[in-house]
Design a protein around this motif. Structure first.
Motif, PDB file in Angstrom:
ATOM      1  N   SER A 129       0.872  -1.223  -0.115  1.00 15.71           N
ATOM      2  CA  SER A 129       0.031   0.078   0.100  1.00 15.71           C
ATOM      3  C   SER A 129       0.921   1.318  -0.031  1.00 15.71           C
ATOM      4  CB  SER A 129      -0.892   0.073   1.281  1.00 15.71           C
ATOM      5  OG  SER A 129      -1.745  -1.156   1.143  1.00 15.71           O
ATOM      6  N   HIS A 171      -4.754  -0.516   8.987  1.00 13.31           N
ATOM      7  CA  HIS A 171      -5.404   0.401   8.529  1.00 13.31           C
ATOM      8  C   HIS A 171      -5.426   1.600   9.041  1.00 13.31           C
ATOM      9  CE1 HIS A 171      -6.993  -3.233   6.627  1.00 13.31           C
ATOM     10  NE2 HIS A 171      -6.729  -2.548   5.532  1.00 13.31           N
ATOM     11  N   GLU A 231      -6.977   4.376   5.983  1.00 16.07           N
ATOM     12  CA  GLU A 231      -8.128   4.261   5.540  1.00 16.07           C
ATOM     13  C   GLU A 231      -8.174   2.812   5.373  1.00 16.07           C
ATOM     14  OE1 GLU A 231      -7.401   6.245   1.872  1.00 16.07           O
ATOM     15  OE2 GLU A 231      -6.743   4.227   0.682  1.00 16.07           O
ATOM     16  N   ARG A 232      -9.372   2.188   5.111  1.00 11.94           N
ATOM     17  CA  ARG A 232      -9.843   0.810   4.744  1.00 11.94           C
ATOM     18  C   ARG A 232     -10.937   0.741   4.048  1.00 11.94           C
ATOM     19  NH1 ARG A 232     -10.553  -3.667   8.889  1.00 11.94           N
ATOM     20  NH2 ARG A 232     -11.128  -4.518   6.958  1.00 11.94           N
ATOM     21  N   GLU A 233     -11.138  -0.365   3.389  1.00 10.95           N
ATOM     22  CA  GLU A 233     -12.110  -0.871   2.536  1.00 10.95           C
ATOM     23  C   GLU A 233     -13.339  -1.335   3.505  1.00 10.95           C
ATOM     24  OE1 GLU A 233     -11.564  -3.064  -0.939  1.00 10.95           O
ATOM     25  OE2 GLU A 233     -10.154  -1.415  -1.864  1.00 10.95           O
ATOM     26  N   ARG A 276     -14.158   2.988  -0.087  1.00 12.47           N
ATOM     27  CA  ARG A 276     -12.709   3.375   0.673  1.00 12.47           C
ATOM     28  C   ARG A 276     -13.167   4.531   1.702  1.00 12.47           C
ATOM     29  NH1 ARG A 276      -7.216   4.146  -2.366  1.00 12.47           N
ATOM     30  NH2 ARG A 276      -7.764   1.732  -2.907  1.00 12.47           N
ATOM     31  N   GLU A 295     -12.658   1.654  13.771  1.00 18.08           N
ATOM     32  CA  GLU A 295     -12.259   1.110  12.651  1.00 18.08           C
ATOM     33  C   GLU A 295     -13.569   0.024  11.991  1.00 18.08           C
ATOM     34  OE1 GLU A 295      -8.264  -0.713  12.234  1.00 18.08           O
ATOM     35  OE2 GLU A 295      -8.918  -2.031  10.434  1.00 18.08           O
TER      36      GLU A 295
END
Ligand code: GLN
Length: 291
Positions: A32, A71, A76-78, A83, A92
């Motif tokens: 990433s 994350h 960020e995270r999915e 996103r 989270e």
């Protein structure tokens, strides 16, 4: 240093420190931060990594060694196909919460067929995950995200804009229903549901980095459900539904709270680990919905 070597080295350091998913975390952080994909590990393993990039990755590995979740480090995270940015005031989003969204989709589609301009309310919206995932897949709806954290509300708004739903999503600072006005077809929440006394025993990734406001459900973990169930009647449309995420052992107690406030359990859904995770309630009769 080459890509494959760097990933292997990061994995070894995380594993040595007892990080459970060392291989996944090392891959995720390195790829990433370099803007690469998993397949690049196979086809670009020999690629030389610039010293500045190695230094950035070193900083991220140190944070992970201090138990910050991957994350949060990436910011960020999915969540489903969105996103989402994370910030200190936001929980989270967990894959288990995707189960809540999935359970609501057919019910939301059914509502959208009979109601013009349907509305949803997400209590304790955090990153906006639940509301935005629902809005994304239920294009007829507009949504309101409520939170007591102004940091969370800012993040939720950013996430709505980033994911193209800025026009359909508004935010409101409120302690549960306190400042909410109007009625909604879907009321949804993943409230704090951990017993206060259990919080010190949570994984450091959760205990040290998720906001306690989003975790702490009070002495018996049920404070938020009592708040929500007691006030929801004034804000639920006829034929509307209330859906909540729950802790693995809270199906009976949370159901009892909602029953005592005039609701019936429409359905209960388990998470990917087989634990009770989602409860959906309706009003007993349309008459009582107006009370
Ligand atoms: N599911 C979260 C956890 O296991 C808790 C989130 C919540 O309290 N809503 O840590």
């Amino acid at each position: 240093m080459r890509l494959a070597q760097l990933v292997a080295q990061c994995k070894a350091r995380l594993a040595e420190a007892g990080i459970a998913d060392a291989a996944f975390d090392a891959r995720m952080l390195v790829l990433s931060l370099l803007g690469l994909e998993t397949k690049d590990l196979l086809i670009k393993g020999d690629q030389e990594i610039a010293a500045a990039d190695v230094a950035r990755i070193e900083g991220a590995i140190r944070r992970r060694l201090a138990r910050e979740p991957v994350h949060r480090i990436l910011g960020e995270r999915e969540f489903r196909n969105l996103r989402l940015k994370l910030s200190p005031g936001t929980l989270e989003p967990r894959p288990d919460t995707e189960v809540l969204v999935e359970a609501l989709l057919p019910l939301g589609q059914e509502i959208a067929q009979r109601v013009s301009s349907p509305r949803l309310l997400d209590l304790g919206t955090g990153t906006g995950a639940i509301a935005l995932a629902l809005l994304h897949e239920l294009p007829q709806f507009t949504g309101l995200g409520v939170d007591i954290s102004t940091d969370a509300l800012e993040t939720a708004k950013v996430n709505a804009d980033l994911n193209g739903m800025g026009q359909r999503f508004t935010t409101l600072e409120s302690w549960w229903f306190e400042h909410v006005t109007g009625r909604f077809d879907i009321i949804v929440s993943n409230p704090p549901y951990i017993e206060t006394g259990v919080i010190p025993q949570l994984e450091p990734e959760v205990r040290m980095f998720d906001p306690h406001l989003a975790l702490d459900g009070g002495k018996d973990g049920l404070d938020a459900y009592r708040n929500i169930a007691s006030a929801a009647g004034d804000h639920l449309e006829h034929g509307g539904i209330i859906a909540v995420e729950i802790g693995y052992d809270q199906k009976q107690t949370v159901t009892a709270i909602f029953i005592s406030c005039g609701y019936t359990l429409e359905c209960a859904v388990r998470d990917y680990g087989g634990n009770d995770r989602v409860l959906v309630f309706v009003r007993k009769s349309d008459d009582s919905a107006t009370v």
